[in-house]
Scaffold this motif. Structure first.
Motif, PDB file in Angstrom:
ATOM      1  N   LEU A   1       0.856  -1.184   0.000  1.00 39.73           N
ATOM      2  CA  LEU A   1       0.000   0.000   0.000  1.00 39.73           C
ATOM      3  C   LEU A   1       0.891   1.233   0.000  1.00 39.73           C
ATOM      4  O   LEU A   1       1.747   1.387   0.873  1.00 39.73           O
TER       5      LEU A   1
ATOM      6  N   PHE B   1      -4.826   3.837   4.891  1.00 39.13           N
ATOM      7  CA  PHE B   1      -5.326   2.610   4.285  1.00 39.13           C
ATOM      8  C   PHE B   1      -6.007   1.696   5.309  1.00 39.13           C
ATOM      9  O   PHE B   1      -6.208   0.516   5.030  1.00 39.13           O
TER      10      PHE B   1
ATOM     11  N   TYR C   1      -8.752  -0.606   4.121  1.00 44.50           N
ATOM     12  CA  TYR C   1      -8.212  -1.646   3.244  1.00 44.50           C
ATOM     13  C   TYR C   1      -7.499  -2.724   4.070  1.00 44.50           C
ATOM     14  O   TYR C   1      -7.625  -3.921   3.794  1.00 44.50           O
TER      15      TYR C   1
ATOM     16  N   ARG D   1      -9.837  -5.218   5.762  1.00 41.22           N
ATOM     17  CA  ARG D   1     -10.443  -6.153   4.802  1.00 41.22           C
ATOM     18  C   ARG D   1      -9.419  -7.147   4.271  1.00 41.22           C
ATOM     19  O   ARG D   1      -9.721  -8.323   4.077  1.00 41.22           O
ATOM     20  N   LEU D   2      -8.211  -6.681   4.007  1.00 40.84           N
ATOM     21  CA  LEU D   2      -7.162  -7.575   3.515  1.00 40.84           C
ATOM     22  C   LEU D   2      -6.834  -8.650   4.549  1.00 40.84           C
ATOM     23  O   LEU D   2      -6.635  -9.822   4.201  1.00 40.84           O
TER      24      LEU D   2
ATOM     25  N   PRO E   1      -1.020  -6.974   4.654  1.00 40.43           N
ATOM     26  CA  PRO E   1      -0.771  -5.616   4.167  1.00 40.43           C
ATOM     27  C   PRO E   1       0.612  -5.123   4.599  1.00 40.43           C
ATOM     28  O   PRO E   1       1.045  -5.329   5.731  1.00 40.43           O
TER      29      PRO E   1
ATOM     30  N   ILE F   1      -1.643  -1.424  -4.129  1.00 44.40           N
ATOM     31  CA  ILE F   1      -2.687  -0.397  -4.156  1.00 44.40           C
ATOM     32  C   ILE F   1      -2.023   0.940  -3.850  1.00 44.40           C
ATOM     33  O   ILE F   1      -1.355   1.079  -2.822  1.00 44.40           O
TER      34      ILE F   1
ATOM     35  N   ILE G   1     -13.644   0.039  -1.902  1.00 39.31           N
ATOM     36  CA  ILE G   1     -12.738  -0.952  -1.317  1.00 39.31           C
ATOM     37  C   ILE G   1     -13.123  -2.357  -1.764  1.00 39.31           C
ATOM     38  O   ILE G   1     -12.255  -3.174  -2.109  1.00 39.31           O
TER      39      ILE G   1
ATOM     40  N   LEU H   1     -10.546  -4.768  -3.917  1.00 31.60           N
ATOM     41  CA  LEU H   1     -10.083  -6.050  -3.399  1.00 31.60           C
ATOM     42  C   LEU H   1     -10.630  -7.219  -4.211  1.00 31.60           C
ATOM     43  O   LEU H   1      -9.963  -8.254  -4.339  1.00 31.60           O
TER      44      LEU H   1
END
Length: 291
Positions: free
Chosen positions: A71, A82, A85, A88-89, A96, A137, A264, A268
């Motif tokens: 990221l 982030f 993100y 969720r990752l 991440p 990203i 997002i 993803l």
């Protein structure tokens, strides 16, 4: 008020000496002037990271380090932006990875920002540590930094740009427009950048602009972005051609786009599509064998 005062002063100088105005603009151009702070909504994610120093900057790792996703933040920003993100990752089983750029966030560097070559070095070091990135990203100014690093050999499977800059020269064009400076001062600013940051290079403005790539790219931009012109998305799409997909959003601007749940989800889903395809192939193969 400060911006109006600076703009008025530079315009006055530009009338007398565009070259001097360009040099003064350069001193502003390379200074973020302010560091992004961790926001309340980001604190839990920020605190959960494994923090290390790599190539002189503060880096962050979440997860166990496997299936890394890089990221890359933009100007006056930081890795914690982030946070949505990252959450969720982690849920999807990815790790991440991010960093605060020099003179940004918690990294050192005084008040002077780094160049695209510095970011390349940092990203290469992270790639050496974590291996091939499952995805990258990048937001805003982070986009040309990430795309250049990948073009120069950093291994990644897929790329997502959010409100990304594509044309390196756009940086000075937009900056001078904001300050009310004309073409002569713009050229002087470019000369100062070339002389101070990239001595000996005669193709700075094409070398660091986005070029065609082999990886799949998702370009996300907003129709009301008041920081990076939506036309930059067209440059990215043109360069990547059939390898690029476009997601246009409405009404989110340059910053809210970073926390929008639908954006997002789309980003993803794009990054994990390859994994889903492989899983579906495995299922089909098992069904065939069973038959």
């Amino acid at each position: 008020m400060l911006l109006r005062t600076i703009r008025a002063g530079l315009r006055l100088v530009a009338k007398i000496s565009p070259t001097l105005a360009g040099r003064l603009a350069f001193e502003l151009w390379r200074r973020p002037l302010m560091r992004g702070k961790v926001r309340e909504a980001e604190r839990a994610v920020h605190a959960a990271a494994k923090v290390e120093i790599v190539e002189g900057v503060v880096t962050y790792q979440w997860g166990d380090g496997t299936r890394p996703v890089l990221l890359v933040h933009g100007w006056r920003s930081r890795a914690s932006r982030f946070a949505a993100y990252i959450e969720r990752l982690l849920e999807l089983g990815y790790s991440p990875i991010s960093y605060d750029a020099p003179a940004h966030g918690d990294s050192g560097g005084g008040r002077i920002a780094s160049t695209i070559l510095d970011h390349q070095r940092i990203i290469q070091a992270l790639a050496a540590k974590y291996g091939t990135f499952e995805g990258v990203i990048a937001h805003s100014l982070g986009a040309p930094f990430a795309l250049y690093a990948v073009r120069e050999g950093v291994a990644a499977r897929r790329l997502v740009t959010v409100s990304g800059v594509a044309d390196f020269g756009y940086l000075t064009d937009a900056f001078c427009h904001e300050l009310g400076l004309g073409p002569a001062a713009n050229q002087a600013l470019r000369k100062a950048i070339e002389r101070h940051y990239f001595p000996g290079l005669d193709d700075v403005w094409t070398r660091f602009s986005v070029r065609a790539g082999d990886l799949d790219l998702l370009v996300i931009h907003n129709d009301e972005d008041d920081v990076v012109d939506p036309g930059q998305a067209e440059v990215l799409l043109t360069q990547y051609g059939s390898k690029a997909r476009f997601l246009q959003t409405k009404g989110l601007g340059h910053r809210r786009i970073m926390i929008d749940p639908d954006v997002i989800t789309e980003a993803l889903a794009f990054l994990t599509a390859a994994d889903l395809s492989e899983q579906n192939s495995d299922v089909a193969e098992r069904l065939d064998l069973g038959a």
